[in-house]
Design an enzyme around this catalytic site. Structure first.
Site, PDB file in Angstrom:
ATOM      1  N   PHE A 158      59.692  44.062  87.159  1.00  0.00           N
ATOM      2  CA  PHE A 158      60.354  43.606  88.371  1.00  0.00           C
ATOM      3  C   PHE A 158      59.792  44.219  89.657  1.00  0.00           C
ATOM      4  O   PHE A 158      60.214  43.845  90.741  1.00  0.00           O
ATOM      5  CB  PHE A 158      61.855  43.933  88.275  1.00  0.00           C
ATOM      6  CG  PHE A 158      62.452  43.502  86.961  1.00  0.00           C
ATOM      7  CD1 PHE A 158      62.714  42.166  86.693  1.00  0.00           C
ATOM      8  CD2 PHE A 158      62.730  44.441  85.976  1.00  0.00           C
ATOM      9  CE1 PHE A 158      63.252  41.771  85.483  1.00  0.00           C
ATOM     10  CE2 PHE A 158      63.267  44.060  84.756  1.00  0.00           C
ATOM     11  CZ  PHE A 158      63.529  42.717  84.508  1.00  0.00           C
TER      12      PHE A 158
ATOM     13  N   GLY B 102      62.185  55.281  82.652  1.00  0.00           N
ATOM     14  CA  GLY B 102      62.435  53.845  82.680  1.00  0.00           C
ATOM     15  C   GLY B 102      61.149  53.067  82.493  1.00  0.00           C
ATOM     16  O   GLY B 102      60.537  52.604  83.458  1.00  0.00           O
TER      17      GLY B 102
ATOM     18  N   SER C 285      54.991  49.290  85.598  1.00  0.00           N
ATOM     19  CA  SER C 285      54.655  50.414  86.477  1.00  0.00           C
ATOM     20  C   SER C 285      53.872  51.496  85.739  1.00  0.00           C
ATOM     21  O   SER C 285      53.108  52.247  86.369  1.00  0.00           O
ATOM     22  CB  SER C 285      55.911  51.010  87.101  1.00  0.00           C
ATOM     23  OG  SER C 285      56.862  51.365  86.111  1.00  0.00           O
TER      24      SER C 285
ATOM     25  N   ASP D  83      61.912  56.306  77.734  1.00  0.00           N
ATOM     26  CA  ASP D  83      62.809  55.151  77.620  1.00  0.00           C
ATOM     27  C   ASP D  83      63.296  55.046  76.181  1.00  0.00           C
ATOM     28  O   ASP D  83      62.537  55.331  75.250  1.00  0.00           O
ATOM     29  CB  ASP D  83      62.064  53.862  77.998  1.00  0.00           C
ATOM     30  CG  ASP D  83      62.985  52.736  78.433  1.00  0.00           C
ATOM     31  OD1 ASP D  83      63.964  52.458  77.714  1.00  0.00           O
ATOM     32  OD2 ASP D  83      62.728  52.115  79.477  1.00  0.00           O
TER      33      ASP D  83
ATOM     34  N   GLY E   6      66.929  48.662  76.621  1.00  0.00           N
ATOM     35  CA  GLY E   6      67.294  47.954  77.842  1.00  0.00           C
ATOM     36  C   GLY E   6      68.413  48.623  78.599  1.00  0.00           C
ATOM     37  O   GLY E   6      69.317  49.219  78.004  1.00  0.00           O
TER      38      GLY E   6
ATOM     39  N   ASP F 186      63.288  55.416  87.566  1.00  0.00           N
ATOM     40  CA  ASP F 186      63.422  53.963  87.567  1.00  0.00           C
ATOM     41  C   ASP F 186      64.170  53.525  86.305  1.00  0.00           C
ATOM     42  O   ASP F 186      63.798  52.571  85.639  1.00  0.00           O
ATOM     43  CB  ASP F 186      62.031  53.309  87.618  1.00  0.00           C
ATOM     44  CG  ASP F 186      62.096  51.816  87.924  1.00  0.00           C
ATOM     45  OD1 ASP F 186      63.107  51.370  88.497  1.00  0.00           O
ATOM     46  OD2 ASP F 186      61.132  51.110  87.579  1.00  0.00           O
TER      47      ASP F 186
ATOM     48  N   HIS G 180      70.979  52.020  86.326  1.00  0.00           N
ATOM     49  CA  HIS G 180      71.468  51.911  87.693  1.00  0.00           C
ATOM     50  C   HIS G 180      72.938  52.256  87.831  1.00  0.00           C
ATOM     51  O   HIS G 180      73.565  51.901  88.837  1.00  0.00           O
ATOM     52  CB  HIS G 180      71.209  50.499  88.231  1.00  0.00           C
ATOM     53  CG  HIS G 180      69.772  50.251  88.539  1.00  0.00           C
ATOM     54  ND1 HIS G 180      68.826  50.102  87.559  1.00  0.00           N
ATOM     55  CD2 HIS G 180      69.103  50.151  89.718  1.00  0.00           C
ATOM     56  CE1 HIS G 180      67.639  49.901  88.123  1.00  0.00           C
ATOM     57  NE2 HIS G 180      67.784  49.940  89.428  1.00  0.00           N
TER      58      HIS G 180
ATOM     59  N   HIS H 205      63.055  54.491  92.661  1.00  0.00           N
ATOM     60  CA  HIS H 205      62.953  53.037  92.824  1.00  0.00           C
ATOM     61  C   HIS H 205      64.340  52.411  92.942  1.00  0.00           C
ATOM     62  O   HIS H 205      65.330  52.971  92.498  1.00  0.00           O
ATOM     63  CB  HIS H 205      62.212  52.424  91.628  1.00  0.00           C
ATOM     64  CG  HIS H 205      61.792  51.019  91.861  1.00  0.00           C
ATOM     65  ND1 HIS H 205      61.824  50.054  90.880  1.00  0.00           N
ATOM     66  CD2 HIS H 205      61.312  50.398  92.981  1.00  0.00           C
ATOM     67  CE1 HIS H 205      61.385  48.914  91.380  1.00  0.00           C
ATOM     68  NE2 HIS H 205      61.065  49.099  92.654  1.00  0.00           N
ATOM     69  N   ASP H 206      64.387  51.232  93.543  1.00  0.00           N
ATOM     70  CA  ASP H 206      65.615  50.452  93.704  1.00  0.00           C
ATOM     71  C   ASP H 206      66.640  51.191  94.555  1.00  0.00           C
ATOM     72  O   ASP H 206      67.816  51.295  94.208  1.00  0.00           O
ATOM     73  CB  ASP H 206      66.215  50.073  92.338  1.00  0.00           C
ATOM     74  CG  ASP H 206      65.317  49.123  91.563  1.00  0.00           C
ATOM     75  OD1 ASP H 206      64.640  48.294  92.204  1.00  0.00           O
ATOM     76  OD2 ASP H 206      65.278  49.221  90.328  1.00  0.00           O
TER      77      ASP H 206
END
Length: 217
Positions: free
Chosen positions: A20, A47, A53, A72, A76, A142, A145, A170-171
């Protein structure tokens, strides 16, 4: 002096990979990783997803002669589960019915020719961080969230950054309308600045680059 940028084939691999992150943020991440690589320490990402990335971190690590690490559990994050906008049915393991992005991640690295420059740490970020004991030149947050996950990533990994190292988040979305996708990373970003241990280096879209300037967090 222009910021370091990836070779065309690396950028093409990044753009072709599932994920993304937009190109401008990817280029900012690459520049940060190239700078951090000069410290001679590993570059760590929290992540992985499918490795979009990771390609950039791995190429910067290869150029610097250091290792890229990516953490990770590959099941998901919240917004990637069935029923959510970011869910990709191709990442579901048909035998057990759960997401498994690890095979796609491995194919991503293989196609980019970067397998030998990445160590994949498969597990939940707090569990891996709890047994990690070495200094890092860059931490790229990353992952999940939620406040629980974003805070745990910061608390688990930021203390391993040596002075002069980079924290990339990020984000980061300051607008409260982005509560689900970006407010937890935004709160971590504010926490890092308020700690006095970091100062902001650059802002590109939702990507924030901070430099560690002090020991305490």
């Amino acid at each position: 002096m222009p910021a370091p940028s990836p070779k065309p084939e690396i950028l093409a691999a990044f753009e072709a990979a599932k994920g993304f992150m937009p190109v401008d943020e990817g280029l900012a991440l690459y520049a940060a990783a190239a700078e951090a690589g000069r410290l001679g320490l590993p570059l760590l990402e929290v992540g992985t997803y499918c490795g979009r990335s990771t390609i950039l971190l791995a190429d910067a690590a290869r150029a610097a002669g250091v290792t890229a690490l990516t953490v990770d559990h590959h099941r998901g994050s919240e917004e990637q589960q069935p029923g959510w906008d970011y869910h990709d049915p191709e990442t579901v393991d048909r035998e057990i019915g759960l997401m498994d992005t690890l095979p796609t991640f491995r194919r991503t690295l293989f196609k980019a020719g970067l397998e030998d420059h990445v160590v994949a740490l498969v597990g939940r970020s707090p569990q891996v961080a709890a047994v990690w004991g070495a200094p890092l030149g860059l931490v790229f947050i990353d992952g999940g969230h939620t406040d629980e996950h974003a805070s745990a990533d910061y608390e688990g990994w930021a203390p391993h950054l040596t002075e002069g190292a980079l924290l990339v988040i990020h984000d980061v979305f300051p607008d409260p309308e982005d509560e689900f996708t970006g407010q937890a990373p935004y709160r971590v970003y504010l926490r890092a600045l308020e700690s006095g241990a970091f100062r902001e280096v650059s802002v590109t879209g939702s990507l924030r680059v901070l430099r560690r300037t002090a020991a305490g967090i």
